[in-house]
Design a protein around this motif. Structure first.
Motif, PDB file in Angstrom:
ATOM      1  N   THR A   2      -6.079  -0.917   2.475  1.00  0.00           N
ATOM      2  CA  THR A   2      -7.128  -1.921   2.383  1.00  0.00           C
ATOM      3  C   THR A   2      -8.028  -1.648   1.198  1.00  0.00           C
ATOM      4  O   THR A   2      -8.066  -0.545   0.646  1.00  0.00           O
ATOM      5  N   ASP A  16      -0.596   1.187  -2.786  1.00  0.00           N
ATOM      6  CA  ASP A  16       0.492   0.216  -2.736  1.00  0.00           C
ATOM      7  C   ASP A  16       0.698  -0.410  -4.113  1.00  0.00           C
ATOM      8  O   ASP A  16       1.817  -0.535  -4.598  1.00  0.00           O
ATOM      9  N   GLU A  17      -0.409  -0.835  -4.746  1.00  0.00           N
ATOM     10  CA  GLU A  17      -0.324  -1.431  -6.081  1.00  0.00           C
ATOM     11  C   GLU A  17      -0.246  -0.333  -7.137  1.00  0.00           C
ATOM     12  O   GLU A  17      -0.955   0.664  -7.062  1.00  0.00           O
ATOM     13  N   ARG A  42      -5.003  -9.458  -7.697  1.00  0.00           N
ATOM     14  CA  ARG A  42      -5.068  -8.251  -6.869  1.00  0.00           C
ATOM     15  C   ARG A  42      -6.423  -8.131  -6.172  1.00  0.00           C
ATOM     16  O   ARG A  42      -6.496  -7.736  -5.013  1.00  0.00           O
ATOM     17  N   ALA A  45      -6.414 -10.707  -3.352  1.00  0.00           N
ATOM     18  CA  ALA A  45      -5.386 -10.586  -2.316  1.00  0.00           C
ATOM     19  C   ALA A  45      -5.409  -9.258  -1.582  1.00  0.00           C
ATOM     20  O   ALA A  45      -5.149  -9.215  -0.372  1.00  0.00           O
ATOM     21  N   THR A  46      -5.701  -8.160  -2.291  1.00  0.00           N
ATOM     22  CA  THR A  46      -5.540  -6.844  -1.656  1.00  0.00           C
ATOM     23  C   THR A  46      -6.637  -5.848  -1.973  1.00  0.00           C
ATOM     24  O   THR A  46      -7.182  -5.206  -1.071  1.00  0.00           O
ATOM     25  N   SER A 232       4.125  -3.780  -7.329  1.00  0.00           N
ATOM     26  CA  SER A 232       3.694  -3.174  -6.072  1.00  0.00           C
ATOM     27  C   SER A 232       4.793  -2.266  -5.533  1.00  0.00           C
ATOM     28  O   SER A 232       5.982  -2.532  -5.733  1.00  0.00           O
TER      29      SER A 232
END
Length: 235
Positions: A2, A16-17, A42, A45-46, A232
């Motif tokens: 997160t 993750d990215e 990015r 979204a994340t 990703s």
């Protein structure tokens, strides 16, 4: 992961990215726009505030103005939360990547149009969790000029890990035989190829803030989402 999570001891391998270094094969092919759109995607979204766009282009770039960044001049913020950072002039591109990681964030670096200058850094620095992106124009003359770039990146072993973005700058139909020419230019295997068709909002060369991006064509939004997925670890 997160957006509220901070890497343990700045370890970039748990993100993750991946960090992304975006480089153009020539000036004016859309390197800054592609990198900015990816960083904004990015953030929305994340990653939220942990998505940073870094200007290491070495040019007088206006992306900060087009994204309408505000706040602290040392790290401006867009409405989406993307941090906009200008590293010291003497900093190498990979130094900028490491510094952003040290700050607990994930960078998208605008490396300008210096593909051969940048190559030794990408080839010799064993940085984990980093993806190179090459932005290329479908213009035949620029494709021909890019041949040596693809050849050298392939020879250095970098091309196979690279995402290639083919960005159309003008609303004109592709010339006959362009696909064959592109195959001839990309002499080695690449990680992924993503097409970015002409978009009137991007072609206007003005604002790229969240209000302006609502007018992007669905195909443009899809292409940026594909680029995000290709950079990703969750793809």
């Amino acid at each position: 992961m997160t957006a509220s999570t901070t890497p343990r001891d700045g370890d970039p391998q748990i993100w993750d990215e991946r960090a992304v270094v975006v480089c153009g094969t020539a000036g004016g092919v859309g390197t800054s726009v592609v990198s900015a759109l990816l960083a904004e995607h990015r953030a929305a979204a994340t990653l939220g505030l942990l998505s940073w766009w870094v200007d290491a282009s070495g040019n007088d770039c206006d992306i900060e103005l087009r994204l309408r960044g505000t706040g602290n001049e040392e790290l401006l913020r867009t409405a989406s939360g993307t941090g906009l950072w200008l590293p010291p002039d003497e900093a190498a591109v990979t130094d900028a990547v490491v510094e952003v990681w040290r700050q607990g964030a994930v960078p998208v670096i605008d490396a300008g149009a210096h593909p051969l200058t940048l190559l030794p850094e990408l080839a010799e620095d064993d940085l984990p969790n980093l993806t190179p992106v090459l932005v290329i124009s479908p213009r035949p003359d620029l494709l021909n000029r890019a041949r040596v770039i693809f050849t050298e990146w392939d020879r250095a072993g970098v091309l196979e890990h690279t995402v290639v973005v083919i960005a159309s700058q003008l609303p004109v139909p592709q010339q006959e035989g362009l696909a064959e020419m592109l195959v001839g230019v990309v002499s080695g295997a690449v990680g992924t190829v993503i097409g970015l068709d002409y978009d009137p909002v991007l072609g206007a060369g003005t604002s790229l803030d969240s209000d302006a991006r609502r007018g992007l064509l669905p195909a443009t939004v899809e292409s940026i989402a594909k680029l995000a997925a290709a950079t990703s670890n969750q793809r």
